[in-house]
Scaffold this motif. Structure first.
Motif, PDB file in Angstrom:
ATOM      1  N   ASP A 258       2.378 -22.067 -15.611  1.00 29.47           N
ATOM      2  CA  ASP A 258       1.629 -22.606 -16.750  1.00 29.47           C
ATOM      3  C   ASP A 258       0.177 -22.846 -16.347  1.00 29.47           C
ATOM      4  OD1 ASP A 258       3.859 -23.076 -18.777  1.00 29.47           O
ATOM      5  OD2 ASP A 258       4.628 -24.157 -17.028  1.00 29.47           O
ATOM      6  N   TYR A 259       0.000 -23.333 -15.116  1.00 25.61           N
ATOM      7  CA  TYR A 259      -1.342 -23.598 -14.599  1.00 25.61           C
ATOM      8  C   TYR A 259      -1.497 -23.000 -13.206  1.00 25.61           C
ATOM      9  CZ  TYR A 259      -1.704 -27.378 -18.111  1.00 25.61           C
ATOM     10  OH  TYR A 259      -1.733 -28.111 -19.268  1.00 25.61           O
ATOM     11  N   VAL A 260      -2.706 -22.528 -12.931  1.00 23.51           N
ATOM     12  CA  VAL A 260      -3.125 -22.209 -11.562  1.00 23.51           C
ATOM     13  C   VAL A 260      -4.347 -23.072 -11.280  1.00 23.51           C
ATOM     14  CG1 VAL A 260      -4.023 -20.460  -9.996  1.00 23.51           C
ATOM     15  CG2 VAL A 260      -2.262 -19.844 -11.665  1.00 23.51           C
ATOM     16  N   LEU A 261      -4.306 -23.809 -10.178  1.00 25.01           N
ATOM     17  CA  LEU A 261      -5.389 -24.702  -9.809  1.00 25.01           C
ATOM     18  C   LEU A 261      -6.023 -24.243  -8.506  1.00 25.01           C
ATOM     19  CD1 LEU A 261      -3.562 -28.122 -10.412  1.00 25.01           C
ATOM     20  CD2 LEU A 261      -4.951 -26.829 -12.044  1.00 25.01           C
TER      21      LEU A 261
ATOM     22  N   THR B  65      -0.909 -18.475 -19.066  1.00 19.24           N
ATOM     23  CA  THR B  65      -1.360 -19.221 -17.891  1.00 19.24           C
ATOM     24  C   THR B  65      -2.799 -19.707 -18.071  1.00 19.24           C
ATOM     25  OG1 THR B  65       0.046 -17.864 -16.453  1.00 19.24           O
ATOM     26  CG2 THR B  65      -1.701 -19.140 -15.399  1.00 19.24           C
ATOM     27  N   THR B  66      -3.046 -20.947 -17.706  1.00 14.88           N
ATOM     28  CA  THR B  66      -4.394 -21.515 -17.721  1.00 14.88           C
ATOM     29  C   THR B  66      -4.833 -21.781 -16.291  1.00 14.88           C
ATOM     30  OG1 THR B  66      -4.051 -22.563 -19.880  1.00 14.88           O
ATOM     31  CG2 THR B  66      -5.816 -23.448 -18.510  1.00 14.88           C
ATOM     32  N   VAL B  67      -5.966 -21.204 -15.921  1.00 11.53           N
ATOM     33  CA  VAL B  67      -6.521 -21.373 -14.577  1.00 11.53           C
ATOM     34  C   VAL B  67      -7.634 -22.414 -14.639  1.00 11.53           C
ATOM     35  CG1 VAL B  67      -7.644 -20.222 -12.623  1.00 11.53           C
ATOM     36  CG2 VAL B  67      -6.039 -18.949 -14.084  1.00 11.53           C
ATOM     37  N   ILE B  68      -7.594 -23.378 -13.719  1.00 14.54           N
ATOM     38  CA  ILE B  68      -8.646 -24.396 -13.635  1.00 14.54           C
ATOM     39  C   ILE B  68      -9.197 -24.382 -12.216  1.00 14.54           C
ATOM     40  CG2 ILE B  68      -9.287 -26.797 -14.027  1.00 14.54           C
ATOM     41  CD1 ILE B  68      -6.765 -27.138 -15.692  1.00 14.54           C
TER      42      ILE B  68
ATOM     43  N   VAL C 255     -13.673 -16.876 -19.737  1.00 13.43           N
ATOM     44  CA  VAL C 255     -14.116 -17.910 -18.802  1.00 13.43           C
ATOM     45  C   VAL C 255     -14.932 -18.948 -19.556  1.00 13.43           C
ATOM     46  CG1 VAL C 255     -15.424 -18.393 -16.694  1.00 13.43           C
ATOM     47  CG2 VAL C 255     -14.219 -16.195 -16.943  1.00 13.43           C
ATOM     48  N   GLY C 256     -14.624 -20.195 -19.331  1.00 15.31           N
ATOM     49  CA  GLY C 256     -15.371 -21.273 -19.960  1.00 15.31           C
ATOM     50  C   GLY C 256     -15.648 -22.391 -18.978  1.00 15.31           C
TER      51      GLY C 256
ATOM     52  N   ILE D  76     -16.689 -27.032 -13.047  1.00 16.03           N
ATOM     53  CA  ILE D  76     -15.283 -26.754 -13.340  1.00 16.03           C
ATOM     54  C   ILE D  76     -15.205 -25.649 -14.389  1.00 16.03           C
ATOM     55  CG2 ILE D  76     -13.081 -27.635 -14.236  1.00 16.03           C
ATOM     56  CD1 ILE D  76     -13.796 -30.367 -13.198  1.00 16.03           C
ATOM     57  N   TYR D  77     -14.429 -24.596 -14.079  1.00 19.84           N
ATOM     58  CA  TYR D  77     -14.222 -23.485 -15.007  1.00 19.84           C
ATOM     59  C   TYR D  77     -12.755 -23.377 -15.403  1.00 19.84           C
ATOM     60  CZ  TYR D  77     -18.912 -21.713 -13.978  1.00 19.84           C
ATOM     61  OH  TYR D  77     -20.280 -21.584 -13.861  1.00 19.84           O
ATOM     62  N   ILE D  78     -12.554 -22.941 -16.653  1.00 22.36           N
ATOM     63  CA  ILE D  78     -11.227 -22.625 -17.176  1.00 22.36           C
ATOM     64  C   ILE D  78     -11.186 -21.123 -17.408  1.00 22.36           C
ATOM     65  CG2 ILE D  78      -9.698 -22.849 -19.164  1.00 22.36           C
ATOM     66  CD1 ILE D  78      -9.654 -25.480 -18.205  1.00 22.36           C
TER      67      ILE D  78
END
Length: 277
Positions: free
Chosen positions: A196-199, A225-228, A252-253, A271-273
């Motif tokens: 769900d997330y990659v950090l 998937t949301t990458v932070i 990319v945000g 910090i990017y998403i």
């Protein structure tokens, strides 16, 4: 400020650029405002980051003491104690043996975002890349996620020790440690199902590392998937290279500092998403 500009002129340029950016109310699993980096503006994004935030004039290591054997940080109702290995900093290419501001900022950001409802980690699958000392992954587990903390084989001993020492008793989530070299084939357990997330914190360094990082992100991430990623502003050329490469396959945000934990903000960190296109 921007080269050749007064403070007022720099602020005016920044305001016009910010107004031109697309702002969305959410991106992926993040339910907060995000400023989209378009295909046309990575260079301007970098210019303004360095011109307006002026990271070289901000204090480095504001939240960490890299000479100390331990970093103490309160998070999720606990007092975390993160072991460091300062002597390892003398080994070329080894930076994950100590904490950096970007890791503390990211850890406190996901805690704050959970408290404000813009992120939800309970029951989610999370993969942390370049986990280093393990602070971010430990916080994600305390927030209820099932976390896989990954790093190179020679970094795992310290990482495992920190996970064992800090995730004791009643923990809402879980954590396991495994090796991962970016650019190599992924263990099926990492990507099936997709996280769900990659950090990741402080994972953008060197062109070769960027290529391997993006290859791993592409293989690891699914449509949901949301990458932070949190990064320290050290090398403008490398960050621009990363953004130019990332926007080919990802939306990319950037997340404004007003949405970060109020006590853990730094002009040296961004910090990017990212979510797959």
């Amino acid at each position: 400020m921007l080269p050749g500009c007064s403070a007022d002129e720099a602020e005016s340029v920044a305001d016009k650029f910010e107004e031109s950016k697309t702002v969305v109310d959410e991106l992926g699993l993040y339910k907060g405002k995000v400023k989209i980096v378009s295909n046309d503006d990575p260079a301007e994004e970098i210019m303004l980051l360095w011109g307006i935030q002026q990271p070289i004039y901000s204090k480095p290591n504001a939240f960490v003491r890299q000479s100390s054997l331990q970093l103490h940080l309160d998070a999720c109702g606990r007092s975390l104690s993160i072991l460091q290995s300062p002597s390892s900093l003398g080994v070329p290419g080894v930076t994950g043996s100590v904490m950096w501001d970007s890791g503390v900022v990211l850890g406190k950001f996901i805690e704050h975002a959970t408290e404000t409802g813009t992120l939800h980690f309970q029951g989610k699958k999370v993969v942390e890349l370049g986990a280093g000392c393990g602070l971010v992954g430990c916080i994600a587990a305390l927030l209820g996620a099932h976390v896989v903390l990954t790093d190179l084989p020679d970094r795992l001993r310290l990482l495992k020790k920190n996970v064992e020492d800090n995730l004791y008793g009643n923990v809402r989530g879980s954590a396991v440690v495994t090796e991962l070299t970016w650019g190599n084939n992924l263990d099926p357990d990492l990507c099936c199902p997709s996280p769900d997330y990659v950090l990741g914190s402080d994972v953008i360094y060197g062109e070769d590392a960027v290529v391997d990082l993006l290859e791993t992100l592409s293989d690891l991430c699914g449509a949901q998937t949301t990458v932070i990623l949190a990064g320290e502003l050290r090398n403008d050329a490398i960050l621009e290279y990363f953004l130019e490469a990332a926007i080919k396959d990802f939306v990319v945000g950037s997340i404004d500092q007003q949405q970060w934990h109020p006590d853990y903000r730094s002009q040296r960190v961004v910090i990017y998403i990212l979510v797959k296109k």
